[in-house]
Design a protein around this motif. Structure first.
Motif, PDB file in Angstrom:
ATOM      1  N   GLN A 168      -8.013   1.136 -11.071  1.00 53.37           N
ATOM      2  CA  GLN A 168      -7.109   0.153 -11.988  1.00 53.37           C
ATOM      3  C   GLN A 168      -7.688  -0.953 -11.823  1.00 53.37           C
ATOM      4  O   GLN A 168      -8.509  -1.559 -10.931  1.00 53.37           O
ATOM      5  CB  GLN A 168      -5.652   0.269 -11.246  1.00 53.37           C
ATOM      6  N   PRO A 169      -7.252  -2.053 -12.883  1.00 55.65           N
ATOM      7  CA  PRO A 169      -7.941  -3.267 -12.803  1.00 55.65           C
ATOM      8  C   PRO A 169      -7.373  -4.123 -11.913  1.00 55.65           C
ATOM      9  O   PRO A 169      -6.407  -3.887 -11.528  1.00 55.65           O
ATOM     10  CB  PRO A 169      -7.545  -3.769 -14.404  1.00 55.65           C
ATOM     11  N   HIS A 170      -8.003  -5.325 -11.698  1.00 55.25           N
ATOM     12  CA  HIS A 170      -7.575  -6.276 -10.499  1.00 55.25           C
ATOM     13  C   HIS A 170      -6.241  -6.606 -11.037  1.00 55.25           C
ATOM     14  O   HIS A 170      -5.982  -7.137 -12.085  1.00 55.25           O
ATOM     15  CB  HIS A 170      -8.533  -7.382 -10.227  1.00 55.25           C
ATOM     16  N   THR A 171      -5.170  -6.653 -10.002  1.00 56.96           N
ATOM     17  CA  THR A 171      -3.887  -6.993 -10.282  1.00 56.96           C
ATOM     18  C   THR A 171      -3.835  -8.318  -9.736  1.00 56.96           C
ATOM     19  O   THR A 171      -3.732  -8.500  -8.469  1.00 56.96           O
ATOM     20  CB  THR A 171      -2.878  -5.945  -9.789  1.00 56.96           C
ATOM     21  N   ILE A 180      -3.564  -9.840 -18.552  1.00 56.73           N
ATOM     22  CA  ILE A 180      -4.068  -9.838 -16.817  1.00 56.73           C
ATOM     23  C   ILE A 180      -2.994  -8.843 -16.205  1.00 56.73           C
ATOM     24  O   ILE A 180      -1.836  -9.007 -16.553  1.00 56.73           O
ATOM     25  CB  ILE A 180      -4.028 -11.303 -16.232  1.00 56.73           C
ATOM     26  N   ALA A 181      -3.430  -7.934 -15.750  1.00 52.06           N
ATOM     27  CA  ALA A 181      -2.696  -6.899 -15.143  1.00 52.06           C
ATOM     28  C   ALA A 181      -1.907  -7.630 -13.973  1.00 52.06           C
ATOM     29  O   ALA A 181      -2.416  -8.407 -13.407  1.00 52.06           O
ATOM     30  CB  ALA A 181      -3.458  -5.803 -14.388  1.00 52.06           C
ATOM     31  N   SER A 182      -0.591  -7.134 -13.921  1.00 55.50           N
ATOM     32  CA  SER A 182       0.262  -7.779 -12.916  1.00 55.50           C
ATOM     33  C   SER A 182       1.412  -6.601 -12.578  1.00 55.50           C
ATOM     34  O   SER A 182       1.776  -5.653 -13.507  1.00 55.50           O
ATOM     35  CB  SER A 182       1.182  -8.818 -13.369  1.00 55.50           C
ATOM     36  N   LYS A 237       5.090  -4.992 -12.256  1.00 60.06           N
ATOM     37  CA  LYS A 237       6.394  -5.285 -12.894  1.00 60.06           C
ATOM     38  C   LYS A 237       7.214  -6.132 -12.171  1.00 60.06           C
ATOM     39  O   LYS A 237       7.431  -5.974 -10.850  1.00 60.06           O
ATOM     40  CB  LYS A 237       7.062  -4.069 -13.132  1.00 60.06           C
ATOM     41  N   LYS A 261      -6.066  -4.519  -5.515  1.00 56.95           N
ATOM     42  CA  LYS A 261      -6.976  -3.769  -5.906  1.00 56.95           C
ATOM     43  C   LYS A 261      -6.578  -2.214  -5.722  1.00 56.95           C
ATOM     44  O   LYS A 261      -6.611  -1.727  -4.610  1.00 56.95           O
ATOM     45  CB  LYS A 261      -8.508  -3.728  -5.493  1.00 56.95           C
ATOM     46  N   LEU A 263     -12.081 -13.439 -13.308  1.00 57.90           N
ATOM     47  CA  LEU A 263     -10.885 -13.401 -13.487  1.00 57.90           C
ATOM     48  C   LEU A 263     -10.157 -14.794 -12.899  1.00 57.90           C
ATOM     49  O   LEU A 263      -9.195 -15.406 -13.603  1.00 57.90           O
ATOM     50  CB  LEU A 263     -10.010 -12.149 -12.929  1.00 57.90           C
ATOM     51  N   TYR A 300      -6.624  -8.772  -1.926  1.00 58.31           N
ATOM     52  CA  TYR A 300      -7.843  -9.833  -1.990  1.00 58.31           C
ATOM     53  C   TYR A 300      -7.128 -11.363  -2.029  1.00 58.31           C
ATOM     54  O   TYR A 300      -6.219 -11.355  -2.938  1.00 58.31           O
ATOM     55  CB  TYR A 300      -8.832  -9.537  -2.954  1.00 58.31           C
ATOM     56  N   ASP A 312      -5.819  -2.424  -1.711  1.00 57.75           N
ATOM     57  CA  ASP A 312      -6.308  -3.548  -0.724  1.00 57.75           C
ATOM     58  C   ASP A 312      -5.846  -4.816  -1.457  1.00 57.75           C
ATOM     59  O   ASP A 312      -5.925  -4.797  -2.401  1.00 57.75           O
ATOM     60  CB  ASP A 312      -7.870  -3.373  -0.773  1.00 57.75           C
ATOM     61  N   CYS A 339       0.864 -13.476 -17.150  1.00 57.21           N
ATOM     62  CA  CYS A 339      -0.092 -12.289 -17.042  1.00 57.21           C
ATOM     63  C   CYS A 339       0.047 -11.583 -18.394  1.00 57.21           C
ATOM     64  O   CYS A 339      -0.901 -11.516 -18.961  1.00 57.21           O
ATOM     65  CB  CYS A 339       0.452 -11.361 -15.994  1.00 57.21           C
TER      66      CYS A 339
END
Lengths: 97, 361
Positions: B275-278, B139-141, B143, B271, B251, B208, B206, B134
């Motif tokens: 914040q961005p999709h993680t 890409i957001a993830s 920690k 989500k 993504l 997804y 949430d 990521c």
């Protein structure tokens, strides 16, 4: 949270959108992007539909006045409260209608 | 008479933490009713062995546990192949994939086709390495840190802060809120699955899932995206609703392309408002809810068979936002004779007269 710069910037660009909402009757709505659904009061249903049609805050207040029989000041306050609620639910973002 | 298509499937247990095998079989039978299914199982009590509906197996075989290594698996699969002559293998468990990838050249020589990811792709999406992937790809993830001893894990946990998730490399995840709780769950995970064990930032939002199938070229050929509406204690989706989130799909496509992934997958996102999709997990197989999109006309297990065998492709429908599933547990009726035969001999044939007679009594 780590990273997110690239995707974060992309999401910033989407400000101003209203997610694709699908109504099931007048009192049940699905946000087809987020997958959340809501039961609405009859007035909230009318306001949300009007918002999607592009009506401004004054026009929304008129709808409230008509449906609830209250005065304009109260209707305007109710509309502000409604907009704040749906923003917090991510149904519209900070840039508003 | 033309011999029916024969397909071997693993991951047959459907408890509160269901494996995908039975759902894959249901999907296959929806469009290929005369298919012959060989159930491959690690435990005679895997519930899918006792199904009699669309998800039934026609014959069943026990496999050696993953820890026994690829060589013993190869011998067992080739032995089963001699009897069953199956053409396609669909592995449905994360933990068995590495062994199947090792022996795949031999299986292919014997006429067994499978759609497996490349080893580099499988490793890049491993839970302990996903964070690195990521970071490289912006890409957001959450920690995430991995450790092979409790002391290091506690140090990492302090860096993240409680509550946090402690996870096994393949399975199990627990939300913990103290070092004592963390050590207890660490011991439990190591006992069950071995190391390393991971600690992961707990983000609240949430969940997804995007399930899909990718071609050899790393292109998504079919997909379905849901929001988990109900979750079990271990975080498994027990109900889901189809969503249409273009940002999430963009993504997902980018992730699959970057990994050069081929075959089935499930990508899990979180989500958090504002914040961005993680991205928090990529599973290298179909998920247990794969029969849901199949019922909507997006039958990816059948598409997989068509791709592997060069068959004419059935059209895949779009899964419309608003379609939903709710999981429903039922009681399967079986006879102890089936369990006895599988336990004693390592296999049984659902059509054998002896079994049929015993079941009828």
């Amino acid at each position: 949270m780590q990273n997110g710069g690239h995707e974060g910037r992309k999401q910033q660009k989407r400000k101003g959108r209203i997610p694709k909402l699908r109504f099931y009757g007048d009192q049940f709505v699905l946000d087809t992007v987020g997958g959340r659904f809501y039961r609405l009061t009859p007035i909230a249903g009318s306001l949300l539909k009007a918002l999607i049609e592009g009506r401004n805050e004054d026009q929304l207040a008129e709808i409230v006045e008509k449906q609830s029989g209250g005065d304009h000041t109260r209707a305007t306050r109710d509309v502000e409260f409604f907009l704040s609620e749906i923003r917090s639910l991510d149904l519209v973002d900070d840039s508003g209608p | 008479m033309k011999r029916p298509l024969s397909v071997a499937v693993t991951g047959l247990h459907r408890g509160d933490n269901p494996q995908p095998g039975a759902a894959v079989i249901r999907s296959l039978r929806r469009l290929i009713p005369d298919i012959h299914i060989v159930g491959l199982s690690y435990d005679p009590l895997e519930s899918g062995l006792y199904g009699h509906g669309l998800d039934r197996v026609d014959s069943a075989y026990l496999l050696p546990f993953h820890a026994k290594g690829p060589e013993i698996l190869r011998e067992r699969i080739l032995h089963i192949q001699e009897k069953e002559k199956f053409e396609v293998l669909i592995p449905c468990l994360d933990s068995e994939l590495s062994n199947f990838m090792t022996i795949y050249p031999d299986l292919k020589d014997r006429g067994i086709m499978a759609m497996l990811p490349r080893r580099t792709a499988l490793e890049q999406r491993a839970k302990e390495k996903l964070s690195e992937f990521c970071k490289r790809n912006k890409i957001a993830s959450p920690k995430t840190f991995a450790a092979n001893n409790a002391t290091s894990l506690i140090q990492y946990a302090e860096e993240i802060g409680y509550p946090l998730y402690v996870k096994g490399r393949y399975y199990e995840a627990w939300l913990v809120d103290s070092p004592a709780d963390l050590v207890q769950k660490y011991d439990k995970i190591v006992r069950n699955w071995g190391g390393p064990v991971l600690v992961q930032e707990a983000l609240m939002g949430d969940e997804y899932d995007v399930l899909g199938l990718a071609s050899e070229a790393g292109e998504i050929v079919g997909h379905c995206t849901i929001r988990k509406m109900l979750r079990t204690k271990s975080g498994k989706g027990f109900a889901g609703i189809v969503v249409d989130d273009p940002e999430m799909m963009r993504l997902a496509k980018r992730i699959i392309k970057k990994l050069n992934w081929s075959g089935p997958f499930e990508i899990e996102f979180l989500k958090v408002p504002g914040q961005p999709h993680t991205l928090f997990e990529i599973n290298p197989r179909f998920p247990a809810w794969i029969d849901f999109p199949s019922q909507l006309g997006c039958n990816l297990p059948v598409r997989l068979i068509e791709m592997l065998l060069g068959r004419e492709k059935t059209r895949l429908q779009n899964c419309d936002a608003g379609q939903m599933f709710i999981r429903h547990s039922i009681d399967l009726v079986a006879d102890i004779a089936e369990l006895a035969k599988l336990s004693s001999y390592g296999n049984y044939d659902a059509d054998s007269p002896a079994m049929a007679e015993e079941v009828v009594q």
